[in-house]
Motif scaffolding. Structure first.
Motif, PDB file in Angstrom:
ATOM      1  N   ARG A 241      -1.548   4.076   1.870  1.00  0.00           N
ATOM      2  CA  ARG A 241      -2.505   4.222   2.976  1.00  0.00           C
ATOM      3  C   ARG A 241      -3.754   4.971   2.500  1.00  0.00           C
ATOM      4  NH1 ARG A 241       1.628   5.791   6.210  1.00  0.00           N
ATOM      5  NH2 ARG A 241       2.402   3.765   6.808  1.00  0.00           N
ATOM      6  N   SER A 242      -3.566   6.010   1.704  1.00  0.00           N
ATOM      7  CA  SER A 242      -4.729   6.813   1.288  1.00  0.00           C
ATOM      8  C   SER A 242      -5.602   6.061   0.280  1.00  0.00           C
ATOM      9  CB  SER A 242      -4.275   8.162   0.716  1.00  0.00           C
ATOM     10  OG  SER A 242      -3.661   7.953  -0.536  1.00  0.00           O
ATOM     11  N   ILE A 243      -5.022   5.164  -0.499  1.00  0.00           N
ATOM     12  CA  ILE A 243      -5.811   4.414  -1.500  1.00  0.00           C
ATOM     13  C   ILE A 243      -6.369   3.121  -0.895  1.00  0.00           C
ATOM     14  CG2 ILE A 243      -5.697   3.235  -3.759  1.00  0.00           C
ATOM     15  CD1 ILE A 243      -3.435   5.277  -4.469  1.00  0.00           C
ATOM     16  N   ASN A 244      -5.646   2.558   0.020  1.00  0.00           N
ATOM     17  CA  ASN A 244      -6.043   1.317   0.692  1.00  0.00           C
ATOM     18  C   ASN A 244      -6.365   0.174  -0.295  1.00  0.00           C
ATOM     19  OD1 ASN A 244      -6.585  -0.294   2.861  1.00  0.00           O
ATOM     20  ND2 ASN A 244      -8.716   0.366   3.084  1.00  0.00           N
ATOM     21  N   PRO A 245      -5.420  -0.160  -1.178  1.00  0.00           N
ATOM     22  CA  PRO A 245      -5.695  -1.203  -2.187  1.00  0.00           C
ATOM     23  C   PRO A 245      -5.665  -2.608  -1.587  1.00  0.00           C
ATOM     24  CG  PRO A 245      -3.418  -0.524  -2.309  1.00  0.00           C
ATOM     25  CD  PRO A 245      -4.030   0.312  -1.239  1.00  0.00           C
ATOM     26  N   LYS A 246      -6.316  -3.537  -2.316  1.00  0.00           N
ATOM     27  CA  LYS A 246      -6.282  -4.940  -1.847  1.00  0.00           C
ATOM     28  C   LYS A 246      -5.105  -5.679  -2.487  1.00  0.00           C
ATOM     29  CE  LYS A 246     -11.180  -5.416  -0.808  1.00  0.00           C
ATOM     30  NZ  LYS A 246     -11.539  -4.059  -1.234  1.00  0.00           N
ATOM     31  N   THR A 247      -4.725  -5.243  -3.670  1.00  0.00           N
ATOM     32  CA  THR A 247      -3.573  -5.842  -4.366  1.00  0.00           C
ATOM     33  C   THR A 247      -2.799  -4.734  -5.083  1.00  0.00           C
ATOM     34  OG1 THR A 247      -5.018  -7.698  -4.879  1.00  0.00           O
ATOM     35  CG2 THR A 247      -2.881  -7.694  -5.957  1.00  0.00           C
ATOM     36  N   ILE A 248      -1.487  -4.889  -5.139  1.00  0.00           N
ATOM     37  CA  ILE A 248      -0.657  -3.893  -5.837  1.00  0.00           C
ATOM     38  C   ILE A 248       0.210  -4.605  -6.872  1.00  0.00           C
ATOM     39  CG2 ILE A 248       1.256  -2.255  -5.568  1.00  0.00           C
ATOM     40  CD1 ILE A 248       0.245  -1.577  -2.822  1.00  0.00           C
TER      41      ILE A 248
ATOM     42  N   GLU B 230      -1.703  -0.711 -17.297  1.00  0.00           N
ATOM     43  CA  GLU B 230      -3.002  -0.533 -16.636  1.00  0.00           C
ATOM     44  C   GLU B 230      -3.961  -1.667 -16.997  1.00  0.00           C
ATOM     45  OE1 GLU B 230      -4.600   3.366 -16.342  1.00  0.00           O
ATOM     46  OE2 GLU B 230      -2.973   3.563 -14.884  1.00  0.00           O
ATOM     47  N   ASN B 231      -3.896  -2.153 -18.216  1.00  0.00           N
ATOM     48  CA  ASN B 231      -4.790  -3.256 -18.617  1.00  0.00           C
ATOM     49  C   ASN B 231      -4.456  -4.525 -17.838  1.00  0.00           C
ATOM     50  OD1 ASN B 231      -6.196  -1.727 -20.426  1.00  0.00           O
ATOM     51  ND2 ASN B 231      -4.820  -2.194 -22.121  1.00  0.00           N
ATOM     52  N   ASP B 232      -3.151  -4.779 -17.613  1.00  0.00           N
ATOM     53  CA  ASP B 232      -2.749  -5.953 -16.820  1.00  0.00           C
ATOM     54  C   ASP B 232      -3.329  -5.834 -15.408  1.00  0.00           C
ATOM     55  OD1 ASP B 232      -1.173  -6.131 -19.058  1.00  0.00           O
ATOM     56  OD2 ASP B 232       0.644  -6.715 -18.002  1.00  0.00           O
ATOM     57  N   ALA B 233      -3.258  -4.619 -14.851  1.00  0.00           N
ATOM     58  CA  ALA B 233      -3.764  -4.401 -13.492  1.00  0.00           C
ATOM     59  C   ALA B 233      -5.256  -4.705 -13.426  1.00  0.00           C
ATOM     60  CB  ALA B 233      -3.491  -2.965 -13.059  1.00  0.00           C
ATOM     61  N   LEU B 234      -5.958  -4.297 -14.473  1.00  0.00           N
ATOM     62  CA  LEU B 234      -7.406  -4.538 -14.537  1.00  0.00           C
ATOM     63  C   LEU B 234      -7.684  -6.045 -14.543  1.00  0.00           C
ATOM     64  CD1 LEU B 234      -9.705  -2.490 -14.817  1.00  0.00           C
ATOM     65  CD2 LEU B 234      -9.687  -2.906 -17.279  1.00  0.00           C
ATOM     66  N   ILE B 235      -6.943  -6.761 -15.382  1.00  0.00           N
ATOM     67  CA  ILE B 235      -7.140  -8.221 -15.480  1.00  0.00           C
ATOM     68  C   ILE B 235      -6.795  -8.884 -14.143  1.00  0.00           C
ATOM     69  CG2 ILE B 235      -6.239 -10.334 -16.588  1.00  0.00           C
ATOM     70  CD1 ILE B 235      -5.626  -8.489 -19.047  1.00  0.00           C
ATOM     71  N   LEU B 236      -5.739  -8.395 -13.482  1.00  0.00           N
ATOM     72  CA  LEU B 236      -5.268  -9.020 -12.236  1.00  0.00           C
ATOM     73  C   LEU B 236      -6.029  -8.529 -11.000  1.00  0.00           C
ATOM     74  CD1 LEU B 236      -1.453  -8.756 -13.011  1.00  0.00           C
ATOM     75  CD2 LEU B 236      -2.733 -10.884 -12.806  1.00  0.00           C
ATOM     76  N   GLY B 237      -6.882  -7.519 -11.187  1.00  0.00           N
ATOM     77  CA  GLY B 237      -7.628  -6.979 -10.050  1.00  0.00           C
ATOM     78  C   GLY B 237      -6.759  -6.165  -9.102  1.00  0.00           C
ATOM     79  N   ALA B 238      -5.685  -5.554  -9.637  1.00  0.00           N
ATOM     80  CA  ALA B 238      -4.825  -4.700  -8.792  1.00  0.00           C
ATOM     81  C   ALA B 238      -5.320  -3.263  -8.915  1.00  0.00           C
ATOM     82  CB  ALA B 238      -3.374  -4.804  -9.240  1.00  0.00           C
ATOM     83  N   GLU B 239      -5.540  -2.627  -7.775  1.00  0.00           N
ATOM     84  CA  GLU B 239      -6.078  -1.254  -7.811  1.00  0.00           C
ATOM     85  C   GLU B 239      -5.032  -0.237  -8.228  1.00  0.00           C
ATOM     86  OE1 GLU B 239      -6.421  -3.361  -5.379  1.00  0.00           O
ATOM     87  OE2 GLU B 239      -8.467  -3.380  -4.595  1.00  0.00           O
ATOM     88  N   ILE B 240      -3.767  -0.529  -7.902  1.00  0.00           N
ATOM     89  CA  ILE B 240      -2.720   0.405  -8.335  1.00  0.00           C
ATOM     90  C   ILE B 240      -1.515  -0.328  -8.931  1.00  0.00           C
ATOM     91  CG2 ILE B 240      -3.272   2.346  -6.812  1.00  0.00           C
ATOM     92  CD1 ILE B 240      -1.180   1.483  -4.883  1.00  0.00           C
ATOM     93  N   VAL B 241      -0.831   0.399  -9.819  1.00  0.00           N
ATOM     94  CA  VAL B 241       0.436  -0.098 -10.365  1.00  0.00           C
ATOM     95  C   VAL B 241       1.522   0.873  -9.923  1.00  0.00           C
ATOM     96  CG1 VAL B 241       1.731  -0.757 -12.431  1.00  0.00           C
ATOM     97  CG2 VAL B 241      -0.771  -0.807 -12.470  1.00  0.00           C
ATOM     98  N   LEU B 242       2.557   0.354  -9.293  1.00  0.00           N
ATOM     99  CA  LEU B 242       3.700   1.197  -8.949  1.00  0.00           C
ATOM    100  C   LEU B 242       4.722   1.040 -10.065  1.00  0.00           C
ATOM    101  CD1 LEU B 242       4.051   0.306  -5.148  1.00  0.00           C
ATOM    102  CD2 LEU B 242       2.738   2.159  -6.201  1.00  0.00           C
ATOM    103  N   HIS B 243       4.898   2.094 -10.820  1.00  0.00           N
ATOM    104  CA  HIS B 243       5.838   2.064 -11.950  1.00  0.00           C
ATOM    105  C   HIS B 243       7.151   2.679 -11.445  1.00  0.00           C
ATOM    106  CE1 HIS B 243       6.341   2.161 -16.508  1.00  0.00           C
ATOM    107  NE2 HIS B 243       7.476   2.612 -16.017  1.00  0.00           N
TER     108      HIS B 243
END
Ligand code: SF4
Length: 332
Positions: free
Chosen positions: A13-20, A62-75
């Motif tokens: 909620r605090s980050i409000n990402p478009k893709t995860i 993190e690089n995959d997230a950048l390529i995929l346009g995901a604002e956050i990665v849940l590890h």
């Protein structure tokens, strides 16, 4: 297995990402799919689950997230001391509430000859450390849980970092590893040379790691000796984000060349015998990624040394004895 959903949803909620993007070890793929569905239901945003293998907290994407346009990665499932890692990774703790009381009770007749115990475990059983300590104390043992350091929480070990047991090894007689991972129990044993017992609450069995430790240690040393007369070395730079170690690879290359060896650098993401078989003109390999690739794998046809074993190899070339190669607080 459970996660703190409220904490996770508050973060989203605090980050409000478009893709995860979600990520975690193979054994947690079902759990990760459940988390993804809940996120999609709650926030109406797409989630992407990484289907690649994930070996540890170091294996971030993190690089995959950048390529995929995901604002956050849940590890998911590899806890470290902080919730955040890098620019967009959030570490999600997974907790297993299984009780260790039954296996602790069963192990007492064997363990009782050791008065002072050090307890350690991995992410999902960290919550079991304090209750287990209390129980062992009730049985009359002195128990220490090593203080967290670097990425490690109190009593936690990784497959390549053992600071929490190494730092207390002068004050204990044996290590108790809580959990179902021989991989980690052997690491604790090899890095401290102390009697180590794995207590598995699922099978209700405990294992003295001594015999396996000796076998693994001999194998690690044997690989070093097999590389002594090698002339052509392939030096592998792992491309996994938390394992990339180019400076070490460059330093090793220089050292090899100064010793009259031929050295070629390679970049590689998954270090496997199939890939290395393709490089048949090399006599031996040195890999600067995860040390467990060298210490655990038996399928390589040629020596594939970790940086730790490589230091020992250089020592032998300088006339030193390679003893205590693995007795270190960290292998990375
Ligand atoms: S480098 Fe290897 S052993 Fe260390 S945390 Fe990463 S995967 Fe685990």
């Amino acid at each position: 297995m459970s996660i703190d959903e409220k904490k996770l949803f508050d973060r989203i909620r605090s980050i409000n990402p478009k893709t995860i993007l979600l990520r975690g070890p193979e054994g947690y793929l079902n759990l990760i799919q459940r988390i993804a569905s809940k996120i999609e239901g709650q926030f109406n945003i797409p989630t992407i689950i990484s289907a690649d293998e994930c070996y540890g907290s170091c294996d971030t994407i993190e690089n995959d997230a950048l390529i995929l346009g995901a604002e956050i990665v849940l590890h998911v499932g590899h806890s470290i001391r902080t919730d955040n890692f890098g620019k967009r990774t959030i570490m999600i703790d997974v907790t297993d509430d299984i009780s260790f009381s039954r296996i602790i009770k069963k192990s007492i007749p064997i363990i009782k000859k050791y008065k002072r115990l050090g307890l350690c475990t991995i992410s999902q059983y960290l919550n079991a450390l304090q209750p287990s300590k209390k129980l062992f104390e009730e049985y009359g043992f002195d128990v220490i849980i090593g203080q967290g350091q670097g990425y490690l929480r109190d009593g936690q070990i990784f497959g390549c970092r053992f600071n929490t047991v190494f730092s207390i090894k002068g004050r204990i007689d044996a290590i108790i590893f809580l959990g179902q991972s021989r991989f980690h129990a052997l690491g604790a044993s090899l890095s401290t040379s102390l009697p180590t017992f794995m207590l598995d609450p699922y099978s209700n069995t405990f294992e003295n790691m001594q015999n396996e430790t000796e076998k693994w240690y001999k194998r690690a040393i044997l690989q070093i000796y097999k590389a002594i007369d090698a002339k052509k070395f392939g030096v592998l730079i792992g491309l996994k984000e938390g394992q990339m170690n180019i400076n070490t690879a460059l330093r090793i290359r220089e050292r090899l060349i100064n010793n009259g060896k031929n050295a070629q650098l390679f970049s590689i993401r998954e270090i496997s015998s199939n890939r290395l078989d393709m490089l048949s003109q090399f006599d031996a390999f040195i890999q600067t990624a995860c040390p467990r690739i060298s210490i655990d794998q038996r399928s390589f046809k040629k020596p594939v040394l970790s940086t730790l074993q490589t230091e020992a190899l250089f020592g032998i070339w300088d006339g030193l004895d390679p003893k205590s190669v693995l007795e270190k607080e960290t292998w990375f």
